[in-house]
Design a protein around this motif. Structure first.
Motif, mmCIF file in Angstrom:
data_model
loop_
_atom_site.group_PDB
_atom_site.id
_atom_site.type_symbol
_atom_site.label_atom_id
_atom_site.label_comp_id
_atom_site.label_asym_id
_atom_site.label_seq_id
_atom_site.Cartn_x
_atom_site.Cartn_y
_atom_site.Cartn_z
ATOM 1 N N ARG A 1 -2.606 -17.228 15.154
ATOM 2 C CA ARG A 1 -3.364 -17.483 13.930
ATOM 3 C C ARG A 1 -2.698 -16.907 12.682
ATOM 4 N N SER A 2 -1.456 -16.512 12.797
ATOM 5 C CA SER A 2 -0.742 -15.964 11.632
ATOM 6 C C SER A 2 -0.540 -17.054 10.575
ATOM 7 N N GLU A 3 -0.828 -16.709 9.330
ATOM 8 C CA GLU A 3 -0.610 -17.645 8.230
ATOM 9 C C GLU A 3 0.752 -17.454 7.580
ATOM 10 N N ARG A 4 1.362 -16.304 7.810
ATOM 11 C CA ARG A 4 2.720 -16.064 7.314
ATOM 12 C C ARG A 4 3.647 -15.924 8.516
ATOM 13 N N LYS A 5 4.686 -16.746 8.510
ATOM 14 C CA LYS A 5 5.614 -16.777 9.640
ATOM 15 C C LYS A 5 6.972 -16.140 9.333
ATOM 16 N N THR A 6 7.304 -15.951 8.048
ATOM 17 C CA THR A 6 8.618 -15.425 7.687
ATOM 18 C C THR A 6 8.468 -14.248 6.724
ATOM 19 N N LEU A 7 9.501 -13.387 6.708
ATOM 20 C CA LEU A 7 9.518 -12.223 5.831
ATOM 21 C C LEU A 7 10.943 -11.982 5.343
ATOM 22 N N SER A 8 11.049 -11.386 4.150
ATOM 23 C CA SER A 8 12.350 -10.974 3.619
ATOM 24 C C SER A 8 12.564 -9.509 3.993
ATOM 25 N N SER A 9 13.370 -9.282 5.019
ATOM 26 C CA SER A 9 13.552 -7.925 5.527
ATOM 27 C C SER A 9 14.164 -6.995 4.491
ATOM 28 N N SER A 10 15.126 -7.493 3.699
ATOM 29 C CA SER A 10 15.791 -6.640 2.711
ATOM 30 C C SER A 10 14.806 -6.143 1.663
ATOM 31 N N ARG A 11 13.899 -6.998 1.251
ATOM 32 C CA ARG A 11 12.887 -6.614 0.259
ATOM 33 C C ARG A 11 11.944 -5.563 0.831
ATOM 34 N N LEU A 12 11.539 -5.759 2.077
ATOM 35 C CA LEU A 12 10.625 -4.813 2.710
ATOM 36 C C LEU A 12 11.302 -3.475 2.985
ATOM 37 N N GLN A 13 12.600 -3.503 3.292
ATOM 38 C CA GLN A 13 13.349 -2.264 3.500
ATOM 39 C C GLN A 13 13.347 -1.422 2.236
ATOM 40 N N ARG A 14 13.476 -2.066 1.077
ATOM 41 C CA ARG A 14 13.465 -1.333 -0.194
ATOM 42 C C ARG A 14 12.115 -0.672 -0.432
ATOM 43 N N VAL A 15 11.041 -1.350 -0.055
ATOM 44 C CA VAL A 15 9.695 -0.780 -0.202
ATOM 45 C C VAL A 15 9.581 0.498 0.620
ATOM 46 N N ILE A 16 10.062 0.451 1.851
ATOM 47 C CA ILE A 16 9.995 1.616 2.738
ATOM 48 C C ILE A 16 10.864 2.752 2.218
ATOM 49 N N GLN A 17 12.055 2.430 1.746
ATOM 50 C CA GLN A 17 12.950 3.462 1.222
ATOM 51 C C GLN A 17 12.332 4.176 0.016
ATOM 52 N N GLU A 18 11.756 3.405 -0.892
ATOM 53 C CA GLU A 18 11.137 4.005 -2.074
ATOM 54 C C GLU A 18 9.944 4.872 -1.685
ATOM 55 N N ALA A 19 9.162 4.418 -0.708
ATOM 56 C CA ALA A 19 8.001 5.199 -0.265
ATOM 57 C C ALA A 19 8.437 6.492 0.412
ATOM 58 N N MET A 20 9.523 6.437 1.163
ATOM 59 C CA MET A 20 10.043 7.649 1.806
ATOM 60 C C MET A 20 10.461 8.663 0.754
ATOM 61 N N LYS A 21 11.185 8.209 -0.262
ATOM 62 C CA LYS A 21 11.643 9.125 -1.310
ATOM 63 C C LYS A 21 10.467 9.679 -2.107
ATOM 64 N N GLN A 22 9.520 8.807 -2.452
ATOM 65 C CA GLN A 22 8.379 9.234 -3.267
ATOM 66 C C GLN A 22 7.531 10.277 -2.556
ATOM 67 N N SER A 23 7.396 10.137 -1.219
ATOM 68 C CA SER A 23 6.546 11.058 -0.455
ATOM 69 C C SER A 23 7.319 12.260 0.065
ATOM 70 N N LEU A 24 8.588 12.389 -0.339
ATOM 71 C CA LEU A 24 9.437 13.529 0.026
ATOM 72 C C LEU A 24 9.581 13.657 1.545
ATOM 73 N N ARG A 25 9.757 12.523 2.204
ATOM 74 C CA ARG A 25 10.025 12.520 3.635
ATOM 75 C C ARG A 25 11.522 12.352 3.877
ATOM 76 N N THR A 26 11.994 12.805 5.029
ATOM 77 C CA THR A 26 13.418 12.708 5.333
ATOM 78 C C THR A 26 13.714 11.779 6.503
#
Length: 235
Positions: free
Chosen positions: A112-137
């Motif tokens: 029942r998924s309505e989204r079948k594709t994702l841009s991995s590079s874009r999502l990787q940037r989101v995770i990287q920024e969140a890691m830096k912002q939250s001071l995680r290593t």
């Protein structure tokens, strides 16, 4: 203090340069200058205390002064989540789950998924920024999307849970989670898992759990699961 990210660093690194994107942020946005101290992580648990030796918006360079190694948690949380129809909601989930503390994320494509594709590079940037912002290593691992069936065929830890909306006897997740144990949790799409998917997960040893009395959106359910596991392991 801000954290910066350079995945190429290791314990033997002495001098290094930043990517053009990080260089611009350091020199243009933060207006750092030669001699300034900065903190850099490689996303693998190491924090590098560095001194900026070149503040060029196109190519900043730094020298490692000290290294601090952080130890990973005693448990691992793997969330397998169906991507939401609106991409910004899935990005929000990735950002917050990284801040709370997730180890691995796999987007799963369900019946029942309505989204079948994702841009991995874009999502990787989101995770990287969140890691830096939250001071995680430690940078969470983001896997490529796979079908629900493919995911079930993979090897999983002993603690396997599925959160679905079907009315049946289910124990609350907080009563099922055990501290210091690796866990994988399945979170379905807006239309929930199909009956066949639920049955298939049971065949693979997944246990149904409840995330509360309210009917939650996909991204909210995933965050509730993430926060619950984090709380059990930090009390």
């Amino acid at each position: 203090m801000n954290y910066f990210f350079n995945p190429e660093l290791d314990q033997n690194s002495k001098k290094f340069s930043f990517s053009p994107e990080e260089s611009r942020h350091i020199a243009k946005v933060l207006r750092k200058r030669e001699g300034d101290e900065i903190l850099v992580t490689n996303g693998k648990g190491i924090l590098f205390h560095c001194q900026l030796i070149q503040a060029d918006p196109k190519n900043c360079m730094a020298e490692v002064q000290e290294i601090r190694k952080n130890h990973p948690k005693m448990y691992s949380l793997h969330l397998a989540v169906a991507p939401t129809k609106k991409l910004d909601r899935f990005q929000w989930f990735l950002e917050k789950a990284t801040e709370i503390g997730v180890n691995e994320i796999t987007p799963i494509i369900c019946e029942r998924s309505e989204r079948k594709t994702l841009s991995s590079s874009r999502l990787q940037r989101v995770i990287q920024e969140a890691m830096k912002q939250s001071l995680r290593t430690f940078l969470p691992k983001l896997n490529e999307p796979v079908s629900f069936t493919e995911f079930l065929e993979q090897q999983h830890p002993v603690l396997r849970f599925i959160a679905h909306c079907e009315k049946e006897e289910k124990m609350e997740l907080k009563r099922r989670v055990a501290a210091d144990k690796d866990i994988v949790i399945l979170i379905g799409p807006e239309g929930d898992f199909s009956q066949d998917e639920i049955a298939a997960s049971y065949d693979k040893g997944f246990i149904p759990v409840s995330l509360g009395e309210s009917r939650l959106r996909t991204e909210t359910a995933a965050l509730v699961a993430c926060a619950t596991v984090n709380l059990i392991n930090n009390t």
